[in-house]
Design a protein around this motif. Structure first.
Motif, short mmCIF file in Angstrom:
data_model
loop_
_atom_site.label_atom_id
_atom_site.label_comp_id
_atom_site.label_asym_id
_atom_site.label_seq_id
_atom_site.Cartn_x
_atom_site.Cartn_y
_atom_site.Cartn_z
N UNK A 265 0.83 -1.20 0.00
CA UNK A 265 0.00 0.00 0.00
C UNK A 265 0.86 1.25 0.00
N UNK A 266 1.94 1.23 0.76
CA UNK A 266 2.84 2.38 0.76
C UNK A 266 3.46 2.59 -0.61
N UNK A 267 3.84 1.49 -1.23
CA UNK A 267 4.43 1.60 -2.57
C UNK A 267 3.41 2.15 -3.55
N UNK A 268 2.16 1.69 -3.43
CA UNK A 268 1.12 2.15 -4.34
C UNK A 268 0.84 3.64 -4.13
N UNK A 269 0.90 4.04 -2.87
CA UNK A 269 0.66 5.45 -2.57
C UNK A 269 1.77 6.32 -3.18
#
Lengths: 181, 253
Positions: free
Chosen positions: A168-172
């Motif tokens: 999720x952090x990477x996607x953000x």
């Protein structure tokens, strides 16, 4: 090379039942979409079946295409990709996780991507370079190999909860990069 | 890395949905969110556009020539199998064209022309519905709607059938039951509307549920879903428990 407008016109024709438009769309896009099927499924017979399923869906849903917000190639690629992922997951469910170990090094960008000049590459490809390599790989694996959080957790050897936070952090981060002009 | 920006959980659902990372019930819930809120729909569309570019480096491969005819037969419902002519270019001129009149669905999934990449059992059911829908001819007098609801682990399979203008929706619980001390509730989901309860599924294997007149029209283009609820059904009128199965309502004309 067909333009976006050409392909939209073919889809509009298909929406009113025009089979010639279907043939034209097939001629214009089947090689690209078959390439996607082969890439995801890595099996010729299954890729042919998936391509068939995808084109049947496209024919049947052409009248609804104008109601969705996709560009025509995105719609075709998304329908095809989802069809292939469904098949891949059904195969994995049949085989258990036997083939898991052999798939690992598969999701790196192909040589073609490296050959495309940076200025011509899609924004997402450039943005992925801003991620740590294993995180970019996780995004690719999810999209092109349909890997679930559980599978990604196994591949990258981190707990399930961690992988979700991590991705999720990477996607953000990716989203921030993608929304910059 | 404790100073990372806290991800907007709901917004990131769009990316996870586009990647097929959500569990089926999460995916179904996100579809409802998209149906209600254009921001989520646009967020998903933006992700789908960007992610599709990950296929840019995939080299095109021309499919075998015979495949087109096979695909045409599957798409148009014509009997090309009986007369295999792999190089044929023109479609048979006399083929029936009823297939374009089917599937009047306007549910979100159908509007998008997309089925999300979700668990195997549900997909198998959806694929089965495609096949059924593609092979039924225009012979029935009244349009009949069906949906087959299958939970992810296939422990629950419920078929429903409805004849247009009727009062009763029939159900057939092929397998599965509510968890101890809970009930299964059937919902109708259509477009932007809140889910409408079609009632608690009785414990019997087969039976009928009455569809209030106001809601019958919504069976066109709707989806059916089953959630797990407290005994007697949802106390709030909206699903409160886990959505264990969802399926499009498919019309056969």
């Amino acid at each position: 090379m067909r333009t976006t407008a050409d392909i939209e016109e073919m889809i509009a024709g298909m929406a009113s039942g025009d089979r010639d438009a279907f043939d034209a769309l097939y001629a214009a896009t089947s090689a690209k979409l078959f390439g996607v099927c082969l890439r995801v499924l890595n099996n010729r017979a299954e890729a042919e079946d998936a391509l068939q399923d995808a084109f049947v869906k496209v024919w049947r849903n052409a009248d609804r295409y104008s109601a969705n917000g996709f560009s025509p190639m995105t719609w075709l690629i998304t329908v095809t990709r989802n069809t292939c992922i469904d098949r891949l997951r059904a195969r994995k469910a049949r085989l258990g996780d036997m083939d898991e170990a052999v798939e690992v090094a598969d999701a790196a960008p192909g040589p073609e991507a490296l050959a495309i000049a940076a200025s011509d590459r899609a924004r997402i490809v450039n943005c992925m370079e801003g991620l740590a390599p294993e995180k970019a790989q996780a995004v690719r694996r999810a999209y092109l190999e349909g890997e679930t959080y559980q599978e990604l957790a196994d591949v990258f050897d981190v707990p399930l909860n961690t992988i979700r936070t991590w991705l999720r952090r990477s996607l953000l981060k990716l989203r921030e990069c993608l929304s910059h002009d | 890395m404790t100073d990372d920006i806290d991800p907007d959980e709901e917004l990131m659902l769009a990316a996870e949905y586009a990647l097929g990372l959500l569990a089926p019930e999460e995916a179904a819930a996100f579809e409802q969110l998209m149906a209600r809120d254009a921001d989520f729909r646009e967020e998903y569309e933006a992700w789908a556009e960007n992610l599709a570019d990950l296929t840019d480096d995939i080299a095109p491969v021309t499919p075998p020539p015979a495949l087109l005819n096979q695909i045409r037969a599957a798409a148009f419902g014509t009997a090309a199998v009986a007369a295999p002519q792999p190089e044929e270019v023109e479609p048979p001129a006399t083929a029936p064209v009823f297939e374009t009149a089917t599937a009047q669905g306007r549910g979100l999934l159908q509007r998008l022309g997309l089925l999300p990449a979700v668990g195997g059992g549900l997909l198998a059911a959806l694929v089965a519905l495609w096949v059924i829908d593609a092979t039924i001819g225009p012979s029935l007098a009244l349009p009949t709607a069906t949906a087959t609801l299958v939970s992810e682990d296939e422990s629950l399979v419920v078929e429903i059938a409805y004849t247009d203008d009727g009062e009763w929706l029939e159900f057939n619980r092929r397998t599965g039951r509510a968890p101890e001390g809970q009930d299964l509730q059937l919902w109708l989901i259509n477009g932007d509307r809140a889910p409408i309860s079609l009632g608690v599924l009785p414990a019997a294997q087969t039976g009928q549920l009455r569809v209030p007149e106001d809601y019958r029209q919504l069976l066109h283009g709707g989806n059916c879903a089953i959630s797990v609820e407290p005994l007697g059904g949802s106390p709030t009128g909206a699903p409160t428990g886990e959505v264990v199965a969802i399926a499009p309502i498919v019309w056969e004309t």
